[in-house]
Design an enzyme around this catalytic site. Structure first.
Site, PDB file in Angstrom:
ATOM      1  CB  CYS A 112      -0.954   0.037   1.201  1.00  0.00           C
ATOM      2  SG  CYS A 112      -2.120  -1.323   1.259  1.00  0.00           S
ATOM      3  CB  ALA A 113       3.915   2.246   0.749  1.00  0.00           C
TER       4      ALA A 113
END
Length: 388
Positions: free
Chosen positions: A332-333
């Site tokens: 998620c980054a």
């Protein structure tokens, strides 16, 4: 199962957390909703949790400790209070989607102050160049959820104070591991989840609020100022519309008490020892690339690695079949992976907690060495006797 995914959620909790959640389900109602004992008990638990969090994280007024459902909730509150469409916002090169997606949705102009991994002085120099008087806000993670890189947030916060720019800290990977004070940072907001380093249940979080009156995301009942058409103009009620998650808050209180007893310094030292052991042993395997700070001065208990010729997602699944839980992919980054040059392949991430052991780390290394195309396990590692 050997659980090495605490950067997502600390699955292993102090036993008191589960007991508090169970007791709350049957004994606690909702704060401010009635004068009966069940509501009063709920109010007392909520106040104790706010007060302890305030003492631990440098918040002078417990009412400025707001309960959220997670760090993402808190970051949305902070960002949507400070940022408007077209505003210029400076972020680090290691931000999570919980920061970048709200900024994108608002139509903000996002400038990335990027620096190489484990190079805090270069990161600080990038912020020095990017933060100007026309900056609406600076939003920065304390620790990268992908690489465990500790960013120089104290210096970045000081820079923001000098230039009159509001500072928001994402403490998702640092709360419960690194010391942090809202008062000393002079931050507008600090957001943190309850379910990671604070050892609370999922669905909990804290937003520490500076002097600014935040804008609510939700409107509704608060148990206070009920005759008003608008949300109350005081904290925490302004940001806590609806029924509180009292089982979660009761569990979070016990997680904070565990941290208070164990000590953040002791937990950090333990996690760093595990990270160093994993980095050292994985780096000896042929074809394994480890992303580690050479002198361990700016890395916490999060370690990413890649295996040449092996898809990260497939490696993660293979490790899961061997009873080892890690995270694989972009975590998620995507911005962090773009900064580190790993966006095409992603990484495999092992992340540690107070409940992991060196034996579990060595089991991870053995499992990685047994994957197709890997070299064999190379000897035993002497385990120090002074593990926390």
């Amino acid at each position: 199962m050997i659980y090495l995914d605490s950067a997502a959620t600390t699955l292993q909790k102090p036993p008191a957390v589960a007991r508090a959640v169970y007791s709350a389900v049957t004994h606690l109602a909702t704060p401010g909703r009635g004068g009966h004992p069940a509501a009063a008990r709920a109010g007392e638990v909520a106040f104790r949790c706010r007060s302890l969090a305030g003492r631990m994280f440098g918040v002078d007024d417990p009412e400025r400790v707001v309960f959220t459902s997670n760090a993402t909730h808190g970051l949305n509150l902070a960002i949507k209070t400070l940022v408007h469409p077209g505003d210029r916002v400076v972020v680090s090169g290691y931000e999570h989607n919980a920061v970048t997606r709200p900024l994108h949705a608002l139509g903000a102009r996002m400038e990335v102050a990027s620096g190489p991994l484990f190079a805090p002085q270069e990161t600080l120099a990038a912020f020095e160049a990017a933060v100007t008087a026309g900056t609406a806000a600076v939003v920065c993670t304390h620790v990268s959820n992908v690489f465990g890189y500790v960013l120089p947030v104290e210096e970045i916060a000081a820079l923001c104070r000098r230039r009159g720019v509001p500072f928001v800290l994402d403490a998702s990977q640092s709360a419960g591991v690194l010391p942090m004070s809202l008062r000393e940072l002079g931050a507008a907001f600090v957001a943190m989840p309850g379910h990671k380093g604070l050892y609370g249940p999922q669905g909990t979080g804290l937003l520490l609020c500076g002097e600014l009156l935040p804008a609510p995301l939700l409107e509704g009942g608060t148990g206070s100022a009920s005759a008003r058409a608008e949300m109350p103009d005081f904290l925490p009620d302004r940001l806590e519309a609806g029924t509180h998650n009292m089982p979660g808050i009761a569990g979070l209180l016990e997680g904070l008490r565990f941290l208070q007893r164990a000590g953040l310094g002791r937990i950090r030292a333990h996690e760093e020892q595990l990270t160093a052991l994993a980095a050292r042993r994985l780096a000896r395997l042929p074809g394994v690339r480890v992303f580690a700070d050479p002198d361990q001065s700016c890395q916490t208990g999060v370690l990413s690695f890649q295996i040449q010729g092996v898809d990260c997602e497939e490696a993660g699944a293979a490790l899961a079949r061997r009873g080892i839980a890690v995270r694989a992919g972009l975590h998620c980054a995507p911005l962090a992976h773009q900064t580190a040059g790993t966006a095409e392949l992603g990484t495999i991430r092992a992340s540690f907690s107070a409940f992991n052991t060196p034996q579990e780390v060595l089991a991870l290394v053995r499992a990685v060495s047994a994957l197709p195309g890997k070299g064999s396990w190379a000897g035993e590692e002497k385990i120090p006797r002074n593990w926390a």
